[in-house]
Design a protein around this motif. Structure first.
Motif, short mmCIF file in Angstrom:
data_model
loop_
_atom_site.label_atom_id
_atom_site.label_comp_id
_atom_site.label_asym_id
_atom_site.label_seq_id
_atom_site.Cartn_x
_atom_site.Cartn_y
_atom_site.Cartn_z
N THR A 1 -62.81 12.84 19.84
CA THR A 1 -62.62 11.61 19.07
C THR A 1 -61.16 11.19 19.15
O THR A 1 -60.26 11.98 18.88
CB THR A 1 -63.03 11.82 17.60
N VAL A 2 -60.97 9.94 19.50
CA VAL A 2 -59.63 9.37 19.58
C VAL A 2 -59.48 8.37 18.45
O VAL A 2 -60.34 7.50 18.26
CB VAL A 2 -59.42 8.65 20.94
N VAL A 3 -58.43 8.50 17.67
CA VAL A 3 -58.15 7.56 16.59
C VAL A 3 -57.14 6.55 17.11
O VAL A 3 -56.04 6.92 17.52
CB VAL A 3 -57.61 8.29 15.34
N ARG A 4 -57.52 5.29 17.10
CA ARG A 4 -56.65 4.22 17.59
C ARG A 4 -56.04 3.48 16.40
O ARG A 4 -56.75 2.98 15.54
CB ARG A 4 -57.43 3.25 18.47
N LEU B 1 -59.46 -4.28 22.46
CA LEU B 1 -60.13 -3.17 21.75
C LEU B 1 -61.50 -2.88 22.34
O LEU B 1 -61.88 -1.71 22.50
CB LEU B 1 -60.24 -3.51 20.27
N ALA B 2 -62.24 -3.91 22.67
CA ALA B 2 -63.57 -3.71 23.26
C ALA B 2 -63.46 -3.03 24.62
O ALA B 2 -64.23 -2.11 24.93
CB ALA B 2 -64.30 -5.05 23.38
N ALA C 1 -63.20 4.42 26.90
CA ALA C 1 -63.33 5.71 26.22
C ALA C 1 -64.74 6.24 26.35
O ALA C 1 -64.94 7.44 26.63
CB ALA C 1 -62.94 5.57 24.75
N LEU C 2 -65.73 5.38 26.17
CA LEU C 2 -67.13 5.81 26.30
C LEU C 2 -67.42 6.31 27.70
O LEU C 2 -68.11 7.32 27.88
CB LEU C 2 -68.08 4.67 25.95
N ARG C 3 -66.90 5.63 28.69
CA ARG C 3 -67.13 6.03 30.08
C ARG C 3 -66.51 7.38 30.40
O ARG C 3 -66.99 8.08 31.28
CB ARG C 3 -66.57 4.97 31.02
N SER C 4 -65.44 7.73 29.70
CA SER C 4 -64.79 9.02 29.95
C SER C 4 -65.25 10.10 28.97
O SER C 4 -64.66 11.17 28.92
CB SER C 4 -63.28 8.87 29.90
N GLY C 5 -66.28 9.80 28.18
CA GLY C 5 -66.86 10.80 27.30
C GLY C 5 -66.15 10.97 25.97
O GLY C 5 -66.35 11.97 25.29
N LEU D 1 -67.27 -0.62 17.32
CA LEU D 1 -65.93 -0.04 17.48
C LEU D 1 -65.60 1.00 16.42
O LEU D 1 -64.51 1.57 16.45
CB LEU D 1 -64.87 -1.15 17.44
N ARG D 2 -66.51 1.24 15.49
CA ARG D 2 -66.30 2.21 14.41
C ARG D 2 -64.98 1.94 13.67
O ARG D 2 -64.07 2.74 13.67
CB ARG D 2 -66.34 3.64 14.94
#
Length: 80
Positions: A8-11, A26-27, A33-37, A62-63
């Motif tokens: 999990t990455v917090v931006r 952001l999108a 990020a999703l593509r890299s797991g 985007l949570r």
């Protein structure tokens, strides 16, 4: 089958202006990020940016984490 813990990455979005360029960035970052797991969480977005993300239908995608401010009451009110 091996279970791999998601990273999990917090931006931090506190410095982003509330405009469509920020929404696009952001999108795209979220998709990368999703593509890299990885999984991303967006924190610190201004109320205006959150409303723009909500209008675009991206708040849940985007949570976005929002901070709810406590209700401020004048002294002596609201006590039991």
């Amino acid at each position: 089958m091996l279970a791999v813990a998601a990273r999990t990455v917090v931006r931090d979005a506190s410095g982003l202006p509330p405009d469509l360029a920020s929404v696009d960035a952001l999108a795209r970052a979220h998709l990368d990020a999703l593509r890299s797991g990885r999984c991303e969480v967006l924190r610190g977005a201004s109320d205006d940016l959150v409303e723009l993300l909500r209008f675009a239908g991206l708040v849940d995608v985007l949570r976005v984490e929002t901070v709810v401010s406590p209700i401020r009451r004048p002294a002596g009110e609201g006590t039991l």
